[in-house]
Design a protein around this motif. Sequence first.
Motif, short mmCIF file in Angstrom:
data_model
loop_
_atom_site.label_atom_id
_atom_site.label_comp_id
_atom_site.label_asym_id
_atom_site.label_seq_id
_atom_site.Cartn_x
_atom_site.Cartn_y
_atom_site.Cartn_z
N LYS A 71 0.91 -1.68 -0.40
CA LYS A 71 -0.34 0.08 -0.05
C LYS A 71 1.06 1.11 -0.27
CE LYS A 71 -4.69 -1.80 2.04
NZ LYS A 71 -4.82 -1.40 3.58
N HIS A 72 1.97 1.21 0.89
CA HIS A 72 2.78 2.49 0.40
C HIS A 72 3.60 2.57 -0.48
CE1 HIS A 72 6.09 5.07 2.28
NE2 HIS A 72 6.47 4.73 1.46
N LYS A 73 4.32 1.91 -1.12
CA LYS A 73 4.89 1.28 -2.75
C LYS A 73 3.59 1.67 -4.01
CE LYS A 73 8.72 0.54 -1.90
NZ LYS A 73 9.73 1.82 -2.00
N ILE A 74 2.54 1.61 -3.36
CA ILE A 74 0.79 1.87 -4.57
C ILE A 74 1.52 3.40 -4.70
CG2 ILE A 74 -1.82 1.48 -4.60
CD1 ILE A 74 -1.07 -0.68 -4.06
N GLY A 75 0.87 4.22 -3.47
CA GLY A 75 0.92 5.80 -3.63
C GLY A 75 1.55 6.28 -4.18
N GLN A 76 2.62 5.81 -5.01
CA GLN A 76 4.05 6.19 -5.91
C GLN A 76 3.32 6.37 -7.43
OE1 GLN A 76 7.41 4.91 -4.91
NE2 GLN A 76 7.47 4.34 -3.08
N TYR A 77 2.18 5.78 -7.30
CA TYR A 77 2.62 6.24 -8.42
C TYR A 77 0.61 5.98 -8.80
CZ TYR A 77 6.49 3.01 -8.87
OH TYR A 77 7.71 2.53 -8.65
N LYS A 78 0.10 6.02 -10.84
CA LYS A 78 -0.92 6.57 -11.18
C LYS A 78 -1.61 5.27 -11.17
CE LYS A 78 -0.63 11.31 -12.84
NZ LYS A 78 -0.35 12.40 -13.42
N PHE A 79 -1.00 4.34 -12.05
CA PHE A 79 -1.23 3.26 -12.59
C PHE A 79 -0.57 1.89 -12.03
CE2 PHE A 79 -2.45 -0.56 -15.54
CZ PHE A 79 -4.18 0.23 -15.48
N THR A 80 -0.69 0.48 -11.52
CA THR A 80 -0.47 -0.17 -11.13
C THR A 80 -0.66 -1.69 -11.46
OG1 THR A 80 -1.74 -0.54 -8.35
CG2 THR A 80 0.61 0.90 -8.70
N VAL A 81 0.18 -2.42 -11.92
CA VAL A 81 0.38 -3.88 -12.07
C VAL A 81 1.06 -4.66 -11.55
CG1 VAL A 81 0.49 -5.70 -14.76
CG2 VAL A 81 0.98 -2.39 -14.72
N ALA A 82 0.26 -5.99 -11.32
CA ALA A 82 0.99 -7.27 -10.27
C ALA A 82 0.87 -8.09 -10.86
CB ALA A 82 0.40 -7.02 -9.54
N TYR A 83 1.72 -8.89 -10.68
CA TYR A 83 2.12 -10.68 -10.65
C TYR A 83 2.17 -10.89 -9.58
CZ TYR A 83 4.34 -15.18 -11.92
OH TYR A 83 4.08 -16.46 -11.58
N ALA A 84 1.37 -12.56 -9.34
CA ALA A 84 1.96 -12.82 -8.25
C ALA A 84 2.10 -14.66 -8.79
CB ALA A 84 0.61 -12.96 -7.18
N GLY A 85 2.87 -15.39 -7.87
CA GLY A 85 2.85 -16.60 -8.36
C GLY A 85 4.07 -16.88 -8.02
N THR A 86 4.93 -17.49 -8.54
CA THR A 86 6.26 -18.95 -8.77
C THR A 86 7.12 -17.47 -9.88
OG1 THR A 86 4.86 -20.97 -8.65
CG2 THR A 86 7.41 -20.49 -9.24
N ILE A 87 8.39 -17.66 -9.61
CA ILE A 87 9.02 -16.43 -10.47
C ILE A 87 10.14 -17.85 -11.43
CG2 ILE A 87 11.00 -15.17 -10.82
CD1 ILE A 87 9.17 -13.50 -8.56
N GLY A 88 9.79 -18.23 -12.42
CA GLY A 88 10.69 -19.50 -12.78
C GLY A 88 10.85 -19.24 -14.15
N LYS A 89 11.60 -20.02 -14.84
CA LYS A 89 11.23 -20.07 -16.75
C LYS A 89 10.18 -20.41 -16.97
CE LYS A 89 13.61 -22.33 -20.62
NZ LYS A 89 14.73 -23.21 -21.19
N ALA A 90 9.28 -20.80 -16.80
CA ALA A 90 8.15 -21.02 -17.55
C ALA A 90 6.90 -19.82 -17.16
CB ALA A 90 7.37 -22.77 -17.11
#
Length: 238
Positions: free
Chosen positions: A50-69
Amino acid sequence: MPRLDLHVSTIIAKKFNYINIPMGYDDSFYNLDPTQSIKKVDQPILERVKHKIGQYKFTVAYAGTIGKANRVEDLLLAVQYLPPDTGIFIIGKGPLKDELVESYAENVNIHFFEPVSKESLPRVLSNFDILVNMWDDKNIYRFGVSPNKWIDYMLSSRPILVSFNGYQSIINDSGCGWFIKAKDPKLLASKIEEIRLEYTPEELSDIGKLGFDYVIKELNYKSLTKKISENLDSLQKR
């Protein structure tokens, strides 16, 4: 796989009965009540988000495993084509996380966070403007997919952008997002910017709500069990 029947028909010559039961939703598992606190272990992450979101007009998120696939770097490469008032948030862990954190450490628009428990994830994701899900380009995807990630995303009531070359389902069935071609960071950035410019926050919330309603109505285990039962009953009556 929603179109697994297409594959089976190439293996089995005779006529067969087929029903697709996608990933389901357990209404006793998630903490979706905004009046209740999320798990204590997840609260610091939510506060940082929430603190970081306040720095932007538009936010995009990915949640999950961070792997090649998972093609997370497609999203990170897309940042160079996006305006500086767009923030990119990656929530999760995986074999490529340390490498990507180091490679993109100087990009102030990219933020990495620790994983959030599945129970709390929709509540955390509900704070972003849109959610993204990138896929590799594999031939087997032509039969479709039914990932549990989409359930988590849809329960957050946020719109979903998917880069995917396979058979489309669930997201388009509910009307809660968009599909674009996979493995194209520039196209991904272009679509993100298009969404940012063409939709108001209220319109994005309305689109996201379509996904939430679809999961609650169509993908709860009671509905899916009923679907199986009705199809078995119809077979017995033949």
